[in-house]
Every structure is written in structure tokens, then in C-alpha cells.
Design a protein around this motif. Structure first.
Motif, mmCIF file in Angstrom:
data_model
loop_
_atom_site.group_PDB
_atom_site.id
_atom_site.type_symbol
_atom_site.label_atom_id
_atom_site.label_comp_id
_atom_site.label_asym_id
_atom_site.label_seq_id
_atom_site.Cartn_x
_atom_site.Cartn_y
_atom_site.Cartn_z
ATOM 1 N N LEU A 85 -72.361 10.181 39.688
ATOM 2 C CA LEU A 85 -72.392 9.373 40.807
ATOM 3 C C LEU A 85 -73.432 9.278 41.639
ATOM 4 C CD1 LEU A 85 -68.467 10.548 41.847
ATOM 5 C CD2 LEU A 85 -69.445 8.191 40.426
ATOM 6 N N ALA A 86 -74.203 10.025 42.142
ATOM 7 C CA ALA A 86 -75.055 10.406 43.302
ATOM 8 C C ALA A 86 -76.559 10.961 42.699
ATOM 9 C CB ALA A 86 -74.240 10.865 44.315
ATOM 10 N N PRO A 87 -77.253 9.742 42.510
ATOM 11 C CA PRO A 87 -77.101 8.565 42.286
ATOM 12 C C PRO A 87 -77.060 8.356 41.186
ATOM 13 C CG PRO A 87 -79.540 8.924 41.802
ATOM 14 C CD PRO A 87 -78.669 10.059 42.174
ATOM 15 N N PRO A 88 -76.234 7.063 41.287
ATOM 16 C CA PRO A 88 -75.505 6.600 39.786
ATOM 17 C C PRO A 88 -76.372 5.826 39.248
ATOM 18 C CG PRO A 88 -74.646 5.502 42.545
ATOM 19 C CD PRO A 88 -76.152 5.882 42.682
ATOM 20 N N GLU A 89 -75.665 7.182 38.050
ATOM 21 C CA GLU A 89 -76.989 6.973 36.666
ATOM 22 C C GLU A 89 -75.387 6.783 35.386
ATOM 23 O OE1 GLU A 89 -80.837 8.396 34.314
ATOM 24 O OE2 GLU A 89 -80.321 8.945 36.486
ATOM 25 N N LEU A 90 -75.723 5.605 35.108
ATOM 26 C CA LEU A 90 -75.049 5.924 33.134
ATOM 27 C C LEU A 90 -75.914 6.981 32.697
ATOM 28 C CD1 LEU A 90 -72.975 6.013 31.326
ATOM 29 C CD2 LEU A 90 -74.354 3.370 30.685
ATOM 30 N N ASP A 91 -75.877 8.897 32.914
ATOM 31 C CA ASP A 91 -77.129 9.393 32.027
ATOM 32 C C ASP A 91 -76.673 9.658 30.790
ATOM 33 O OD1 ASP A 91 -78.949 11.878 32.512
ATOM 34 O OD2 ASP A 91 -77.538 12.825 32.273
ATOM 35 N N LEU A 92 -75.919 9.491 29.871
ATOM 36 C CA LEU A 92 -75.208 9.744 28.726
ATOM 37 C C LEU A 92 -74.384 8.558 28.440
ATOM 38 C CD1 LEU A 92 -74.824 13.299 28.158
ATOM 39 C CD2 LEU A 92 -77.190 12.466 27.902
ATOM 40 N N LEU A 93 -74.794 7.539 27.364
ATOM 41 C CA LEU A 93 -73.788 7.215 25.660
ATOM 42 C C LEU A 93 -74.333 7.050 25.048
ATOM 43 C CD1 LEU A 93 -72.086 4.473 27.307
ATOM 44 C CD2 LEU A 93 -73.319 3.505 24.725
ATOM 45 N N PHE A 94 -73.326 7.757 23.738
ATOM 46 C CA PHE A 94 -73.819 8.009 22.346
ATOM 47 C C PHE A 94 -72.258 7.554 21.758
ATOM 48 C CE2 PHE A 94 -76.807 10.314 23.825
ATOM 49 C CZ PHE A 94 -77.799 10.506 23.167
ATOM 50 N N VAL A 95 -72.623 6.900 20.912
ATOM 51 C CA VAL A 95 -71.745 6.569 19.615
ATOM 52 C C VAL A 95 -71.855 6.739 18.319
ATOM 53 C CG1 VAL A 95 -70.153 4.285 18.619
ATOM 54 C CG2 VAL A 95 -71.044 4.426 21.029
ATOM 55 N N ALA A 96 -70.597 8.037 17.887
ATOM 56 C CA ALA A 96 -71.629 8.569 16.057
ATOM 57 C C ALA A 96 -72.026 7.363 15.153
ATOM 58 C CB ALA A 96 -70.107 9.512 16.025
ATOM 59 N N ASP A 97 -72.569 7.943 14.671
ATOM 60 C CA ASP A 97 -73.743 6.840 13.379
ATOM 61 C C ASP A 97 -72.369 6.371 12.514
ATOM 62 O OD1 ASP A 97 -75.745 7.602 14.556
ATOM 63 O OD2 ASP A 97 -76.436 8.743 13.003
ATOM 64 N N SER A 98 -71.533 7.083 12.581
ATOM 65 C CA SER A 98 -70.201 6.407 11.390
ATOM 66 C C SER A 98 -69.277 5.762 12.021
ATOM 67 C CB SER A 98 -69.376 7.525 10.826
ATOM 68 O OG SER A 98 -68.320 8.741 12.324
ATOM 69 N N ALA A 99 -69.517 5.501 13.547
ATOM 70 C CA ALA A 99 -68.292 4.252 14.049
ATOM 71 C C ALA A 99 -69.399 3.551 14.863
ATOM 72 C CB ALA A 99 -67.666 5.938 15.541
ATOM 73 N N GLN A 100 -70.468 2.990 14.432
ATOM 74 C CA GLN A 100 -71.043 2.557 14.786
ATOM 75 C C GLN A 100 -70.830 0.953 14.344
ATOM 76 O OE1 GLN A 100 -74.549 2.225 16.683
ATOM 77 N NE2 GLN A 100 -74.346 4.124 17.145
ATOM 78 N N GLY A 101 -71.022 0.022 15.430
ATOM 79 C CA GLY A 101 -70.730 -1.563 14.845
ATOM 80 C C GLY A 101 -68.857 -1.587 15.000
ATOM 81 N N ARG A 102 -67.890 -0.618 15.484
ATOM 82 C CA ARG A 102 -66.567 -0.688 15.579
ATOM 83 C C ARG A 102 -66.458 -1.131 16.767
ATOM 84 N NH1 ARG A 102 -64.956 5.016 13.728
ATOM 85 N NH2 ARG A 102 -62.684 3.603 14.709
ATOM 86 N N GLY A 103 -67.390 -0.936 18.039
ATOM 87 C CA GLY A 103 -66.488 -1.997 19.378
ATOM 88 C C GLY A 103 -66.821 -0.858 21.107
ATOM 89 N N ILE A 104 -66.873 1.049 19.943
ATOM 90 C CA ILE A 104 -66.916 1.782 20.675
ATOM 91 C C ILE A 104 -67.760 2.253 22.064
ATOM 92 C CG2 ILE A 104 -66.475 4.196 20.656
ATOM 93 C CD1 ILE A 104 -64.607 3.291 18.578
ATOM 94 N N GLY A 105 -69.272 1.472 21.607
ATOM 95 C CA GLY A 105 -69.994 1.830 23.023
ATOM 96 C C GLY A 105 -69.672 0.206 23.894
ATOM 97 N N ARG A 106 -68.928 -0.980 23.364
ATOM 98 C CA ARG A 106 -68.714 -1.970 24.785
ATOM 99 C C ARG A 106 -67.604 -0.496 24.945
ATOM 100 N NH1 ARG A 106 -66.671 -6.968 22.218
ATOM 101 N NH2 ARG A 106 -66.425 -7.688 24.208
ATOM 102 N N LEU A 107 -66.577 -0.264 24.265
ATOM 103 C CA LEU A 107 -65.107 0.302 25.203
ATOM 104 C C LEU A 107 -65.769 1.884 26.537
ATOM 105 C CD1 LEU A 107 -63.271 0.993 22.160
ATOM 106 C CD2 LEU A 107 -62.554 -0.280 24.166
ATOM 107 N N LEU A 108 -66.510 2.505 25.763
ATOM 108 C CA LEU A 108 -67.698 2.764 26.879
ATOM 109 C C LEU A 108 -67.576 2.367 27.883
ATOM 110 C CD1 LEU A 108 -69.146 5.460 23.915
ATOM 111 C CD2 LEU A 108 -66.649 6.390 25.983
ATOM 112 N N VAL A 109 -68.413 1.474 27.675
ATOM 113 C CA VAL A 109 -69.448 0.914 29.341
ATOM 114 C C VAL A 109 -68.097 0.257 29.268
ATOM 115 C CG1 VAL A 109 -70.366 -0.721 29.675
ATOM 116 C CG2 VAL A 109 -71.081 0.077 28.033
ATOM 117 N N ALA A 110 -67.225 -0.780 28.905
ATOM 118 C CA ALA A 110 -65.618 -1.213 30.014
ATOM 119 C C ALA A 110 -64.992 0.046 30.620
ATOM 120 C CB ALA A 110 -64.893 -1.810 29.539
ATOM 121 N N HIS A 111 -65.122 0.916 30.637
ATOM 122 C CA HIS A 111 -64.673 2.575 30.607
ATOM 123 C C HIS A 111 -65.228 3.090 31.931
ATOM 124 C CE1 HIS A 111 -62.556 6.811 31.615
ATOM 125 N NE2 HIS A 111 -61.944 6.117 30.904
#
Length: 178
Positions: A85-111
């Protein structure tokens, strides 16, 4: 603990409903394995995550959220992110290799955007892994610069992005009327 079932979010993940929940200390080892095992960090990028650890203290200090299949609350992590939150940063975002291409990253960004809005942030910085640049652009992040290499930890320049977080229109309307 609040679990969020994401079935009607406007983003439809392939492979069934996904739950995103706040990470807890006992998630540390599984998140560390996800980071260290990421194909995105092979070859020249491998040294950056070789000794990386998502510790229980990190999880307790920051807003870390884990995605998993809705029926597997303590099953394998499909992905996760960390919002500072301070300063505002998306510090980490990872999607498991086995879950790539399923829209998980998009869901995490929306969340993440929803969490940022709830925290009344108007923007969130992302210092991206170079191969993820297309993903962040596709999710609406705006390129704002370049973070210079910082050897030995990071031996390459990284693109900097910003997610702009508009205020919640329904909340803004409600407070303007009162």
C-alpha cells in the motif's frame, strides 16, 4: 477469513470456478515453490528467484492473495499476488506454470484493482519482469518508464507500468448525493 468465489466477475477462467483468498502464514512454502519453479525465471533470469522466499512475515505484513480451485481451499496455489500500500505497488504476481492460459492472471489483476480501490489508491506501480510486459499492457497498465538494472540482484532493465485505479462510481455517486 474472507474467501471470494470468482464465477460472475466478467472474467471466465477456463477449468472451473476459482477462489481468491487472503494468504496466511502457512501458505509461505507453497508460494515460495511457485516463485522458484516459474518457467518465466529460467535461463538468465534464474538467479533472481533461486534463493527467493515468500516468508510468513511477508504474508502477514502485506496484502497477499492466493488463487486456487474453488473446491480445493488448501490445494495447490494456481497463482498469487502481493499489493503493497505505501508506496502503492504490485510487488509480486505469479501464476503456476500448470495454470497458464486459464485466465488466472486476469482474475488476480482484477482482484488487485478492487483491493486498491477499496484502499482508496488511485494508481499502483508495477516493475515488470521483461517477459511479462505484454501481459501488463493487455491488462490496461500504462508504461511509465524503465527501472535500471541493479546487479547482482537484477542484471537487466525492467519496464515500469502503472495501473490507474478509478474511484468506485457507485460510492462516489452515493456520497455526492448525501
Amino acid at each position: 477469513m474472507r474467501n471470494i468465489l470468482l464465477m460472475n466477475s466478467g472474467i471466465t477462467p477456463r477449468g472451473g470456478p476459482i477462489t481468491i483468498r487472503r494468504a496466511v502464514a502457512r501458505d509461505a512454502k507453497r508460494l515460495t515453490r511457485l516463485v522458484r519453479g516459474s518457467r518465466a525465471y529460467q535461463g538468465r533470469y534464474a538467479p533472481m528467484v533461486a534463493d527467493y522466499r515468500v516468508g510468513p512475515d511477508y504474508i502477514e505484513t502485506h496484502r497477499v492473495f492466493v488463487a486456487h480451485a474453488a473446491d480445493e481451499h488448501h490445494g495447490p496455489a494456481l497463482g498469487f499476488y502481493s499489493l503493497v500500500l505505501a508506496p502503492p505497488e504490485l510487488d509480486l504476481l505469479f501464476v503456476a506454470d500448470s495454470a497458464q492460459g486459464r485466465g488466472i492472471g486476469r482474475l488476480l489483476v482484477a482482484h488487485m484493482k478492487s483491493e486498491a480501490r477499496a484502499a482508496e489508491l488511485d494508481r499502483v506501480l508495477v516493475v515488470s519482469h521483461p517477459p511479462a510486459e505484454g501481459f501488463y499492457r493487455g491488462e490496461g497498465a500504462v508504461r511509465i518508464g524503465t527501472a535500471a538494472a541493479n546487479p547482482p540482484a537484477v542484471a537487466w532493465d525492467r519496464p515500469e507500468f502503472e495501473f490507474r485505479i478509478p474511484p468506485d462510481v457507485t460510492t462516489a455517486r452515493g456520497s455526492a448525493v448525501e
